[in-house]
Design a protein around this motif. Structure first.
Motif, PDB file in Angstrom:
ATOM      1  N   TRP B 371     -18.865  25.272  45.937  1.00  0.00           N
ATOM      2  CA  TRP B 371     -19.905  24.244  45.834  1.00  0.00           C
ATOM      3  C   TRP B 371     -20.308  24.046  44.375  1.00  0.00           C
ATOM      4  O   TRP B 371     -20.516  25.006  43.637  1.00  0.00           O
ATOM      5  N   ARG B 372     -20.416  22.792  43.966  1.00  0.00           N
ATOM      6  CA  ARG B 372     -20.891  22.470  42.623  1.00  0.00           C
ATOM      7  C   ARG B 372     -21.913  21.353  42.733  1.00  0.00           C
ATOM      8  O   ARG B 372     -21.866  20.545  43.664  1.00  0.00           O
ATOM      9  N   TRP B 373     -22.790  21.287  41.784  1.00  0.00           N
ATOM     10  CA  TRP B 373     -23.800  20.240  41.808  1.00  0.00           C
ATOM     11  C   TRP B 373     -24.033  19.773  40.384  1.00  0.00           C
ATOM     12  O   TRP B 373     -23.772  20.526  39.428  1.00  0.00           O
ATOM     13  N   SER B 374     -24.514  18.586  40.262  1.00  0.00           N
ATOM     14  CA  SER B 374     -24.812  18.076  38.933  1.00  0.00           C
ATOM     15  C   SER B 374     -25.943  17.063  39.050  1.00  0.00           C
ATOM     16  O   SER B 374     -26.076  16.387  40.063  1.00  0.00           O
ATOM     17  N   ASP B 375     -26.742  16.988  38.032  1.00  0.00           N
ATOM     18  CA  ASP B 375     -27.845  16.033  38.061  1.00  0.00           C
ATOM     19  C   ASP B 375     -28.146  15.611  36.625  1.00  0.00           C
ATOM     20  O   ASP B 375     -27.564  16.147  35.681  1.00  0.00           O
ATOM     21  N   PHE B 376     -29.053  14.687  36.500  1.00  0.00           N
ATOM     22  CA  PHE B 376     -29.386  14.192  35.173  1.00  0.00           C
ATOM     23  C   PHE B 376     -30.575  14.964  34.611  1.00  0.00           C
ATOM     24  O   PHE B 376     -31.261  15.676  35.342  1.00  0.00           O
ATOM     25  N   THR B 377     -30.784  14.839  33.328  1.00  0.00           N
ATOM     26  CA  THR B 377     -31.916  15.526  32.712  1.00  0.00           C
ATOM     27  C   THR B 377     -32.721  14.494  31.927  1.00  0.00           C
ATOM     28  O   THR B 377     -32.479  13.295  32.035  1.00  0.00           O
ATOM     29  N   ALA B 378     -33.657  14.978  31.129  1.00  0.00           N
ATOM     30  CA  ALA B 378     -34.515  14.067  30.380  1.00  0.00           C
ATOM     31  C   ALA B 378     -33.716  13.243  29.373  1.00  0.00           C
ATOM     32  O   ALA B 378     -34.126  12.158  28.993  1.00  0.00           O
ATOM     33  N   HIS B 379     -32.596  13.758  28.940  1.00  0.00           N
ATOM     34  CA  HIS B 379     -31.734  13.055  27.990  1.00  0.00           C
ATOM     35  C   HIS B 379     -30.629  12.369  28.772  1.00  0.00           C
ATOM     36  O   HIS B 379     -29.876  13.040  29.474  1.00  0.00           O
ATOM     37  N   PRO B 380     -30.512  11.050  28.671  1.00  0.00           N
ATOM     38  CA  PRO B 380     -29.539  10.352  29.529  1.00  0.00           C
ATOM     39  C   PRO B 380     -28.098  10.781  29.311  1.00  0.00           C
ATOM     40  O   PRO B 380     -27.264  10.556  30.177  1.00  0.00           O
ATOM     41  N   ARG B 381     -27.805  11.391  28.172  1.00  0.00           N
ATOM     42  CA  ARG B 381     -26.432  11.829  27.936  1.00  0.00           C
ATOM     43  C   ARG B 381     -26.240  13.305  28.265  1.00  0.00           C
ATOM     44  O   ARG B 381     -25.136  13.822  28.081  1.00  0.00           O
ATOM     45  N   VAL B 382     -27.273  13.971  28.666  1.00  0.00           N
ATOM     46  CA  VAL B 382     -27.149  15.395  28.996  1.00  0.00           C
ATOM     47  C   VAL B 382     -27.246  15.551  30.504  1.00  0.00           C
ATOM     48  O   VAL B 382     -28.194  15.080  31.120  1.00  0.00           O
ATOM     49  N   LEU B 383     -26.233  16.176  31.073  1.00  0.00           N
ATOM     50  CA  LEU B 383     -26.210  16.399  32.513  1.00  0.00           C
ATOM     51  C   LEU B 383     -26.306  17.888  32.795  1.00  0.00           C
ATOM     52  O   LEU B 383     -25.785  18.705  32.039  1.00  0.00           O
ATOM     53  N   SER B 384     -26.967  18.194  33.874  1.00  0.00           N
ATOM     54  CA  SER B 384     -26.959  19.591  34.273  1.00  0.00           C
ATOM     55  C   SER B 384     -25.796  19.767  35.221  1.00  0.00           C
ATOM     56  O   SER B 384     -25.440  18.853  35.948  1.00  0.00           O
ATOM     57  N   CYS B 385     -25.178  20.934  35.216  1.00  0.00           N
ATOM     58  CA  CYS B 385     -24.234  21.198  36.287  1.00  0.00           C
ATOM     59  C   CYS B 385     -24.477  22.592  36.818  1.00  0.00           C
ATOM     60  O   CYS B 385     -24.839  23.495  36.075  1.00  0.00           O
ATOM     61  N   ALA B 386     -24.344  22.703  38.103  1.00  0.00           N
ATOM     62  CA  ALA B 386     -24.771  23.922  38.766  1.00  0.00           C
ATOM     63  C   ALA B 386     -23.690  24.445  39.687  1.00  0.00           C
ATOM     64  O   ALA B 386     -22.863  23.692  40.192  1.00  0.00           O
ATOM     65  N   ASP B 387     -23.653  25.735  39.856  1.00  0.00           N
ATOM     66  CA  ASP B 387     -22.950  26.336  40.979  1.00  0.00           C
ATOM     67  C   ASP B 387     -23.904  27.353  41.577  1.00  0.00           C
ATOM     68  O   ASP B 387     -25.086  27.354  41.249  1.00  0.00           O
ATOM     69  N   ARG B 388     -23.394  28.213  42.440  1.00  0.00           N
ATOM     70  CA  ARG B 388     -24.298  29.125  43.129  1.00  0.00           C
ATOM     71  C   ARG B 388     -24.957  30.125  42.177  1.00  0.00           C
ATOM     72  O   ARG B 388     -25.931  30.762  42.527  1.00  0.00           O
ATOM     73  N   THR B 389     -24.407  30.278  40.987  1.00  0.00           N
ATOM     74  CA  THR B 389     -24.933  31.313  40.105  1.00  0.00           C
ATOM     75  C   THR B 389     -25.934  30.807  39.085  1.00  0.00           C
ATOM     76  O   THR B 389     -26.578  31.604  38.423  1.00  0.00           O
ATOM     77  N   GLY B 390     -26.069  29.524  38.923  1.00  0.00           N
ATOM     78  CA  GLY B 390     -27.041  29.030  37.960  1.00  0.00           C
ATOM     79  C   GLY B 390     -26.772  27.615  37.515  1.00  0.00           C
ATOM     80  O   GLY B 390     -25.945  26.915  38.111  1.00  0.00           O
ATOM     81  N   LEU B 391     -27.483  27.211  36.479  1.00  0.00           N
ATOM     82  CA  LEU B 391     -27.379  25.845  35.977  1.00  0.00           C
ATOM     83  C   LEU B 391     -27.132  25.848  34.480  1.00  0.00           C
ATOM     84  O   LEU B 391     -27.724  26.646  33.747  1.00  0.00           O
ATOM     85  N   GLN B 392     -26.284  24.929  34.061  1.00  0.00           N
ATOM     86  CA  GLN B 392     -26.062  24.714  32.649  1.00  0.00           C
ATOM     87  C   GLN B 392     -26.259  23.250  32.346  1.00  0.00           C
ATOM     88  O   GLN B 392     -26.056  22.403  33.223  1.00  0.00           O
ATOM     89  N   CYS B 393     -26.658  22.935  31.120  1.00  0.00           N
ATOM     90  CA  CYS B 393     -26.768  21.537  30.722  1.00  0.00           C
ATOM     91  C   CYS B 393     -25.661  21.226  29.725  1.00  0.00           C
ATOM     92  O   CYS B 393     -25.413  22.001  28.809  1.00  0.00           O
ATOM     93  N   LEU B 394     -25.010  20.076  29.938  1.00  0.00           N
ATOM     94  CA  LEU B 394     -23.901  19.672  29.077  1.00  0.00           C
ATOM     95  C   LEU B 394     -24.227  18.349  28.422  1.00  0.00           C
ATOM     96  O   LEU B 394     -24.787  17.469  29.057  1.00  0.00           O
ATOM     97  N   ASP B 395     -23.828  18.203  27.187  1.00  0.00           N
ATOM     98  CA  ASP B 395     -23.946  16.904  26.563  1.00  0.00           C
ATOM     99  C   ASP B 395     -22.664  16.131  26.837  1.00  0.00           C
ATOM    100  O   ASP B 395     -21.575  16.584  26.497  1.00  0.00           O
ATOM    101  N   ALA B 396     -22.804  14.984  27.467  1.00  0.00           N
ATOM    102  CA  ALA B 396     -21.618  14.221  27.856  1.00  0.00           C
ATOM    103  C   ALA B 396     -20.818  13.765  26.647  1.00  0.00           C
ATOM    104  O   ALA B 396     -19.647  13.437  26.756  1.00  0.00           O
ATOM    105  N   ARG B 397     -21.444  13.718  25.460  1.00  0.00           N
ATOM    106  CA  ARG B 397     -20.728  13.250  24.281  1.00  0.00           C
ATOM    107  C   ARG B 397     -19.843  14.349  23.703  1.00  0.00           C
ATOM    108  O   ARG B 397     -18.850  14.085  23.048  1.00  0.00           O
ATOM    109  N   ALA B 398     -20.227  15.602  23.933  1.00  0.00           N
ATOM    110  CA  ALA B 398     -19.396  16.722  23.474  1.00  0.00           C
ATOM    111  C   ALA B 398     -19.564  17.867  24.458  1.00  0.00           C
ATOM    112  O   ALA B 398     -20.188  18.876  24.146  1.00  0.00           O
ATOM    113  N   PRO B 399     -19.019  17.698  25.669  1.00  0.00           N
ATOM    114  CA  PRO B 399     -19.331  18.657  26.734  1.00  0.00           C
ATOM    115  C   PRO B 399     -18.859  20.075  26.451  1.00  0.00           C
ATOM    116  O   PRO B 399     -19.404  21.029  26.975  1.00  0.00           O
ATOM    117  N   LYS B 400     -17.813  20.208  25.627  1.00  0.00           N
ATOM    118  CA  LYS B 400     -17.294  21.553  25.387  1.00  0.00           C
ATOM    119  C   LYS B 400     -18.165  22.308  24.399  1.00  0.00           C
ATOM    120  O   LYS B 400     -18.333  23.521  24.493  1.00  0.00           O
TER     121      LYS B 400
END
Lengths: 412, 879
Positions: B371-400
């Motif tokens: 299971w994976r989940w993802s949602d938006f954050t206060a910054h329109p280019r930053v997305l959170s992504c989640a699995d069962r162990t926690g959440l991380q936020c990624l910048d869509a412009r430089a996700p790595k």
């Protein structure tokens, strides 16, 4: 059949608990209380090895009921808490702490202080890690209350000194409170955690007695120790301290730069931007533009007129001087695919115009420069502004029209 | 975006969770957590403290005693998803064993048996055909030459039955014959190698079982509420799935009144998969609705004004089931999609998909769940992504490069061992940087400006993990309302919290349980047992979604909570806001229950005092439900053959070969079909038709006018008149009888086409004649004959007019033929044949389009075509 009896007992215990839970979730405090009196029987044969035993359940449920029950009084609550403290050794400190919290929330500071002192002197064998933490918290809260007493004495003393006479006894007492508070507060803020209140009080104490080095060290530790969470307040406290100390612009800027790195959307970014804009150095002004652009990326800043005016002012400056247009270009590059929809849609133009004219003015200026005079936002706002015969909107239109080539250079 | 000047104190540790845990029934009560000096400044004599939990909140009270249905049950009966008893091993012994040890025993053998019975072609196809001569299914003894190459299966079947009867008996022994048989043929009898098949089945069973324990495909919920425009009419839209397979998407206008009421018929879209999630967000006054099914995700745009039609924008297909779809609250037409392979995409309608991350492993520690989940954050280019162990936020412009940890299941957030993320949700409408994370034990509120440290934590004590959440932001300093919903238990919990910008976050008030759908059962009138059971099953279906809205009607504020069940029912309840009164008067519920009484002892019928309009709504809903349940839909109902009847003893005991009579009949049938003729009588002796019973009325010749004219033309009009007046009646009768006999003899063999034309002319004659007067009926003629013989062509006196569409017509309608699975090219032949056989008027050519004929197939006829029917598949899990 003794097995069966045990089984039945467990079953009825569970049923009773579920009724209590049901009543609590429907705010039927009286009904819950009646069930709880039955549930107390479960203490008699407590063979459970569950995570939360019946005694803890009774404490939790009983506390909740006494908070809300229309006929409960503080006296009853205290009585119940005393009983609960004796019910489980492992939980003693936790129950004490919760009792103190309730007293504090009800304004009974002295009783809370007494309870804290009592709990502090409690010893029972070896403490577990959790108990250790709880003990530290108890000491810290006592330190906090000592600090409040200290600050009360200090105020009295200050008032008295204004009147022209000094009271040695009060002063002595105040120093006594300081010592007690400082010892306890100092302890807790060494442990990684969020200790905003404790740090603030401790720093206040230190500053009063002139120990600025210690205060600075405490704040630096709180802000920069990697074992602590990245708490924006730690940086804010340090910045405020530095400001109070009249430190140089440079150290203020470096403190805020770190805050900008961890929380680009912090409200201090406006101050930071103003500070940077005033700077003579190009690099700093450049950083200022970065800071304000970054802040406006966030949804929470969307309608912040102050931030937009900061950006508008700086962009205007750059456009008029025609120097450093590449700064804008660079900032705009990573935003041009989504800022138009995020900030400069026609819908927003309409809404901003209706709700906040000065915001729409600043935004229209920025939009006109970044997106050219053909941009929907600019067109709508300038037309409305001219229709309403507002002078500054007419000037805005003229300004943008005159500087339209800039747009081509930015977007190109 | 202010940040609180001081936060509640808390420890911060790192590493895996230390606290041992488990579901704790009352863990959320009786704790303030921490206190913080707040409220009016320090100038006062004494500092004022506020607790993290336990501050007073708003008072919401249920307006009705139960949730009320919003929509009538949709047509088409609902097929419940498999229940534990469907796949668990059922026997007394096992139950005892299970009580001791934890873990369930899956009934593997029964499911494999179902597969063999339901898909014999797939299981034994080729060898079954090869060997079917070597299996004997009768009771009779085998004859000598056959015995060498034939097995008598009856005994084996009996053995199996006996085994079935002793199921669960600890001392069961396999009959030696069975063992011998299975030993012999295990390796070659099965089309799919048995080991492979068993592996697949077992895997599927495990999958189904884990879905039963916790089905995370529903995460997020499949119900969305699109609120009315500000200041507009109080008409919102409910977006929900429906239909038998939940593969229809409905946009239903709902008028917000005392009880919300559906207005008009919904906009409807048929999708190619079961709708798992419906997510919606409003951007720039337009609603964007994302819909997730397993392998497809779609996005619709709904213009803000009421009544505007929703328009589909784009659909994407995934190879691996998608587990998440969220809609951006910042930019129009942007969504985020996660798949179970661990890929996170930013999907924008204009530019397509952008892959942000691909990692089949979980983020912080190893967990098996895909299971994976993802949602938006206060910054329109930053997305959170989640699995069962926690959440991380990624910048869509430089996700790595640009990412940070927002939440970790660990000591950082004070988690318990075994705790896992169930549902993350962006709380942007309450506060731009707040986030909600639910686990099976607790609910956390996070602030992305202070990652890893929850600003709020509370043990929610729900019995099932909260898969659905809904936020209702409280504007201007009021507390925010958060609804949590569980699927299996239908629990609904209302929480309140406030703070986040000027003051630190606090939980306000106590959590409150709302009505579940199944809770209305006790208020409904008593039903017949089987109806009660149906109702129980329907109302107890797991919840599938949650939506809510706040409604301000002048000073009166109320909250409407919608809950969707897996059966497609949408129920609603209203909560009214009560102004805060410190000495709270006892609530209505408490007042009605006498002290000491428990919900157990309440008379269920006495409670629905608040059911006025609601009762009416219920009555209508129940009526519609019983209608839906009673008549199985025509398209789903197939005539079925019981398999047991294929081999009853009596059938098999009959003469082995067809009797001579049967053979003769078959031959005749074949011959008639070859010739295109028809069979008149089934009795072999009926080559000559038996004499018809005497008709009593005198047959008439040509009508008097034409006879007279003919005579006049020929010039002997006088003679005609003579005859007319003087010819003896007796003589005339004799002549007529003679003619009639001739006619009958000539009718002996008439071709099919001739009968066609004749019946056509007969029709037209009839309509012409109807002007002349009602045709006479033949009272003496037994009605059976109309099926056996054909009407005397050209003699209108004999046949009866086709008064009403006969049942045969329904049988022959192209609709009914089609729905019986008869191929198009054969329909005409069959229709022709049957029409002759049943003597009905010929079917008009196939109607254009699909005019659904609403006639029922009479049960007596259904046998006729059942042989050409595919057998109805047993509802069963697994394949």
């Amino acid at each position: 059949s003794s097995h069966e009896h045990k089984l039945n007992f467990r079953k009825s215990k569970e049923a009773c608990l579920s009724y209590i839970q049901d009543a609590l979730l429907q705010k039927q405090w009286k009904r819950a209380a009646e069930f709880l009196t039955c549930y107390v029987e479960s203490l008699e044969k407590d063979y459970s090895r569950e995570h939360i035993g019946p005694s803890e359940m009774i404490w939790r449920v009983g506390t909740e009921i006494l908070w809300h029950h229309p006929q409960s009084s503080m006296k009853e609550f205290n009585c119940f808490m005393e009983q609960m403290k004796t019910l489980g050794v492992k939980r003693y400190l936790k129950v004490c702490l919760e009792h103190v919290f309730h007293l504090l929330c009800n304004g009974q500071i002295d009783e809370a202080y007494q309870n804290l002192s009592l709990a502090e002197s409690w010893r029972f064998g070896e403490q577990t890690a959790i108990q250790d933490k709880e003990m530290k918290l108890i000491e810290a809260y006592r330190g906090l209350l000592d600090y409040y007493s200290w600050s009360k004495q200090k105020n009295i003393l200050l008032e008295n000194s204004e009147d022209g006479f000094s009271d040695l006894a009060v002063e002595q007492e105040m120093h006594g409170y300081f010592r007690k508070a400082a010892v306890n507060l100092k302890e807790i803020i060494k442990i990684p955690g969020v200790w905003d209140v404790f740090v603030k009080c401790y720093v206040d104490l230190l500053e009063f007695y002139g120990d600025h080095n210690e205060a600075r060290q405490v704040l630096n530790e709180y802000a920069y120790n990697s074992k602590f969470p990245a708490n924006p307040n730690a940086h804010v406290y340090l910045y405020q301290f530095l400001k109070r100390q009249g430190e140089s612009k440079k150290s203020l800027i470096s403190a805020l730069k770190i805050l900008h790195d961890i929380v680009p959307s912090h409200e201090l970014m406006i101050d930071f931007n103003t500070m940077l804009q005033k700077s003579k150095k190009r690099k700093k002004r450049r950083l200022g533009l970065e800071v304000i652009f970054a802040a406006l990326d966030y949804a929470g800043w969307k309608e912040n007129a102050k931030a937009w005016s900061c950006l508008a002012r700086q962009v205007k400056q750059i456009v008029i001087s025609e120097k450093h247009l590449d700064w804008i270009k660079q900032e705009w590059n990573s935003r041009k695919d989504w800022w138009p929809a995020f900030h400069f849609s026609r819908y927003l133009a309409k809404r901003n115009w209706q709700e906040n004219k000065s915001l729409s003015y600043e935004k229209a200026l920025v939009a006109g420069i970044l997106l050219g005079k053909g941009c929907k936002y600019f067109k709508y706002v300038s037309r409305q502004g001219c229709k309403a015969q507002l002078k500054r909107f007419r000037m805005l239109k003229r300004f943008v029209n005159r500087h339209n080539p800039v747009y081509l250079r930015i977007s190109g | 975006m202010e940040f609180p000047a001081a936060l509640f104190p808390s420890y911060f540790g790192a590493g895996p969770p230390r606290e041992e845990g488990g579901p704790a029934p009352v863990a959320g009560w009786g704790e303030h957590g921490q206190v913080l000096e707040g409220g009016p400044g320090r100038r006062q004599a004494q500092p004022a403290f506020v607790p993290r939990r336990g501050a007073t909140g708003e008072r919401w009270e249920a307006a009705d005693a139960a949730a009320v249905p919003v929509l009538l049950p949709s047509a088409g009966s609902w097929i419940p998803s498999p229940a534990p008893q469907d796949i668990l091993y059922r026997s007394g012994l096992c139950k005892k064993l299970r009580a001791g040890k934890s873990g369930a025993t899956l009934d593997f053998a029964r499911q494999l048996g179902h597969f063999f019975v339901d898909h014999p072609e797939d299981a034994f196809g080729s060898l079954g055909q090869l060997l079917h001569k070597n299996f004997h299914l009768g009771n009779s003894k085998l004859k000598r030459p056959a015995r060498n190459s034939t097995i008598r299966m009856t005994a084996l079947v009996e053995d199996i039955d006996r085994l079935e009867a002793r199921r669960g008996c600890p001392r069961q022994h396999l009959a030696s014959r069975l063992r011998w048989f299975s030993h012999l043929c295990r390796d070659w009898l099965f089309e799919v190698p048995l080991g492979l098949l068993a592996d697949c089945l077992h895997e599927e069973l495990m999958q189904q079982w884990s879905n039963l324990l916790f089905d995370d495909s529903l995460t997020g919920g499949a119900l969305a509420w699109l609120p009315p425009e500000d200041g507009g009419t109080p008409v919102g839209r409910l977006v929900h799935p429906g239909g038998q397979a939940m593969n229809h998407l409905y946009f239903q206008d709902v008028v917000l009144e005392e009880l919300p009421r559906a207005r008009g018929s919904p906009a409807q879209f048929e999708l190619s998969g079961r709708v798992r999630q419906v997510a919606a967000a409003r951007v720039d006054g337009e609603d964007f609705v994302g819909v997730r099914s397993d392998y497809h995700c779609g996005v619709w745009r709904v213009p803000g004004r009421t009544g505007a039609a929703p328009s589909p924008l784009q659909v994407i297909r995934t190879d691996v089931p998608a587990s998440c779809l969220t809609v951006s609250p910042h930019l129009p037409g942007e969504l985020s999609v996660c798949t179970q392979s661990g890929t996170v995409y930013l999907w924008s309608v204009g530019t397509g998909l952008q892959q942000l991350r691909h990692d089949p492993q979980t983020m912080f520690f190893r967990d098996h769940s895909p299971w994976r989940w993802s949602d938006f954050t206060a910054h329109p280019r930053v997305l959170s992504c989640a699995d069962r162990t926690g959440l991380q936020c990624l910048d869509a412009r430089a996700p790595k490069k640009c990412h940070f940890d927002l939440f970790k299941v660990g000591e950082e957030a004070g988690c318990q061992q075994g705790e896992r993320v169930v549902l993350p949700m962006y709380l942007g409408r309450a506060h731009p940087s707040q986030y909600l994370v639910t686990t099976q034990f607790s609910v956390y509120v996070l602030d992305e400006r202070l990652p890893l440290v929850p600003v709020l934590k509370w043990a929610h004590m729900m019995k099932a993990p909260p898969l659905f959440a809904h936020l209702m932001p409280g504007n201007s300093g009021r507390s925010h309302q958060v609804l949590l919903g569980a699927s299996r238990t239908q629990e609904l919990l209302l929480l309140q919290y406030r703070g986040g910008s000027q003051s630190a976050c606090q939980l306000a008030g106590t959590p409150q349980k709302l009505h579940s759908i199944a809770g209305c059962l006790q208020h409904l009138p008593t039903q017949l047992p089987h109806r009660q059971h149906l109702l129980q099953q329907r109302l107890g279906a797991p919840a599938a979604g949650l939506a809510a809205t706040l409604q301000e009607d002048g000073p009166q504020k109320s909250m409407l909570v919608f809950q969707l069940s897996e059966a497609g029912d949408v129920f609603c309840q209203r909560l009214t806001h009560k102004a805060a009164q410190p000495p709270a008067p006892p609530s209505r519920d408490e007042a009605t229950t006498a002290p000491g009484s428990s919900p157990l002892f309440e008379a269920p019928a006495s409670s629905p005092q608040g059911l006025g309009a609601a009762a009416l709504r219920y009555r209508r809903w129940l009526r519609a439900l019983s209608r839906v349940c009673r008549e199985p839909s025509r398209h789903t109902w197939h005539p079925s053959l019981s398999q047991r009847r294929l081999f009853t003893r009596r059938d098999l005991e009959g003469p082995a070969g067809p009797s001579s009579l049967q053979r003769q009949m078959r031959q005749r049938l074949r011959q008639a079909m070859q010739e295109g003729g028809r069979i008149q009588r089934w009795e072999p002796s009926a080559i000559q038709p038996p004499p018809l019973p005497q008709t009593l009325e005198p047959a008439e010749g040509p009508d008097p006018l034409s006879a007279r004219l003919t005579a006049a033309w020929a010039g002997d009009w006088e003679q005609w008149w003579e005859e007319r007046t003087s010819f003896s009646v007796a003589q005339r009768q004799r002549a007529l009888r003679e003619r009639r006999r001739r006619q009958k003899r000539a009718r002996g063999c008439r071709s099919l086409s001739a009968s066609f034309t004749s019946s056509l002319t007969y029709q037209s004659e009839l309509s012409e004649l109807s002007d002349a007067g009602p045709p006479l009926l033949s009272p003496g003629r037994p009605p059976v004959l109309s099926q056996e013989g054909s009407p005397p062509a050209g003699s209108p006196a004999v046949g009866s007019p086709p008064a009403s569409p006969a049942p045969d017509e329904a049988l022959l309608s192209s609709q009914s033929l089609r729905c019986r699975g008869i191929p198009k090219e054969r329909r005409k032949t069959l229709r022709d044949y049957l029409s002759v056989w049943a003597e009905g008027p010929p079917e008009p050519p196939e109607p254009p389009g699909s005019q659904a004929s609403q006639l029922c197939i009479p049960s007596s006829q259904s046998q006729v075509s059942s042989a050409s029917q595919p057998r109805r598949k047993r509802p069963r899990m697994g394949f």
